[in-house]
Scaffold this motif. Sequence first.
Motif, short mmCIF file in Angstrom:
data_model
loop_
_atom_site.label_atom_id
_atom_site.label_comp_id
_atom_site.label_asym_id
_atom_site.label_seq_id
_atom_site.Cartn_x
_atom_site.Cartn_y
_atom_site.Cartn_z
N ALA A 269 0.83 -1.20 0.00
CA ALA A 269 0.00 0.00 0.00
C ALA A 269 0.87 1.25 0.00
O ALA A 269 2.00 1.24 0.47
N LYS A 270 0.30 2.33 -0.54
CA LYS A 270 0.98 3.63 -0.56
C LYS A 270 0.11 4.64 0.19
O LYS A 270 -1.11 4.63 0.06
N TRP A 271 0.72 5.50 0.97
CA TRP A 271 0.01 6.54 1.70
C TRP A 271 -0.26 7.71 0.75
O TRP A 271 0.62 8.17 0.02
N ASP A 272 -1.50 8.20 0.74
CA ASP A 272 -1.87 9.37 -0.06
C ASP A 272 -2.14 10.52 0.90
O ASP A 272 -3.19 10.53 1.57
N ILE B 71 -5.70 12.68 0.49
CA ILE B 71 -6.97 12.14 1.02
C ILE B 71 -6.78 11.50 2.39
O ILE B 71 -7.74 11.05 3.01
N LYS B 72 -5.52 11.44 2.84
CA LYS B 72 -5.17 10.87 4.15
C LYS B 72 -5.67 9.44 4.31
O LYS B 72 -6.32 9.08 5.29
N MET B 73 -5.37 8.63 3.28
CA MET B 73 -5.73 7.21 3.29
C MET B 73 -4.64 6.42 2.60
O MET B 73 -3.86 6.96 1.82
N TRP B 74 -4.65 5.13 2.90
CA TRP B 74 -3.74 4.22 2.24
C TRP B 74 -4.41 3.70 0.97
O TRP B 74 -5.60 3.42 0.97
N LEU B 75 -3.64 3.56 -0.11
CA LEU B 75 -4.16 3.04 -1.37
C LEU B 75 -3.44 1.75 -1.70
O LEU B 75 -2.20 1.68 -1.67
N THR B 76 -4.21 0.74 -2.03
CA THR B 76 -3.63 -0.55 -2.40
C THR B 76 -4.57 -1.27 -3.35
O THR B 76 -5.75 -0.93 -3.45
N GLN B 77 -4.05 -2.26 -4.04
CA GLN B 77 -4.90 -3.08 -4.90
C GLN B 77 -5.76 -3.99 -4.03
O GLN B 77 -5.31 -4.49 -3.00
N TYR B 78 -6.97 -4.17 -4.47
CA TYR B 78 -7.93 -4.96 -3.70
C TYR B 78 -7.44 -6.38 -3.44
O TYR B 78 -7.67 -6.95 -2.39
N ARG B 79 -6.71 -6.95 -4.40
CA ARG B 79 -6.24 -8.35 -4.24
C ARG B 79 -5.40 -8.55 -2.99
O ARG B 79 -5.37 -9.63 -2.43
N PHE B 80 -4.71 -7.50 -2.54
CA PHE B 80 -3.83 -7.64 -1.38
C PHE B 80 -4.56 -7.61 -0.04
O PHE B 80 -3.99 -7.99 0.97
N ILE B 81 -5.80 -7.14 -0.04
CA ILE B 81 -6.54 -7.08 1.23
C ILE B 81 -7.80 -7.93 1.22
O ILE B 81 -8.50 -7.99 2.21
N ARG B 82 -8.09 -8.56 0.09
CA ARG B 82 -9.30 -9.39 -0.01
C ARG B 82 -9.26 -10.48 1.07
O ARG B 82 -8.22 -11.09 1.34
#
Length: 124
Positions: A88-91, A94-105
């Motif tokens: 994940a990368k910090w944005d 928007i003060k949120m973490w962004l990651t691909q859904y596959r990594f947290i499913r």
Amino acid sequence: MLKDMKAHCHLKPGQKGTKRLVEQYGESLLCVRYQYDEQRGVRIKTVELVVYEKSWQPPFRFKDDDIVPIAVAYNETDLREKLRKARAKWDPEIKMWLTQYRFIRNTALESRISGEFMKRGKAP
């Protein structure tokens, strides 16, 4: 009785063997089946009809490559560490973490996907 019978023919409306039923049921006819009961020596013709139609929208589902924003408080260091491991990368905007859904499913992080994002159905 019917569960023991074998369906040998599954026809769509307009095919040979369905013409009279198309005349009778029109657009409501979905399919015609011929089933055979070997014990009794009979053939049964069954029809599947549309009896009710209502508009329906399939539920929103993420694809594996979708980028999803994850809400994590600053003091939740364990979760932040899990997100780093999940690439994940910090944005900061928007003060949120962004990651691909596959990594947290199928993980606890899946429940942390931003509620506003779920309503919009698209990445920030």
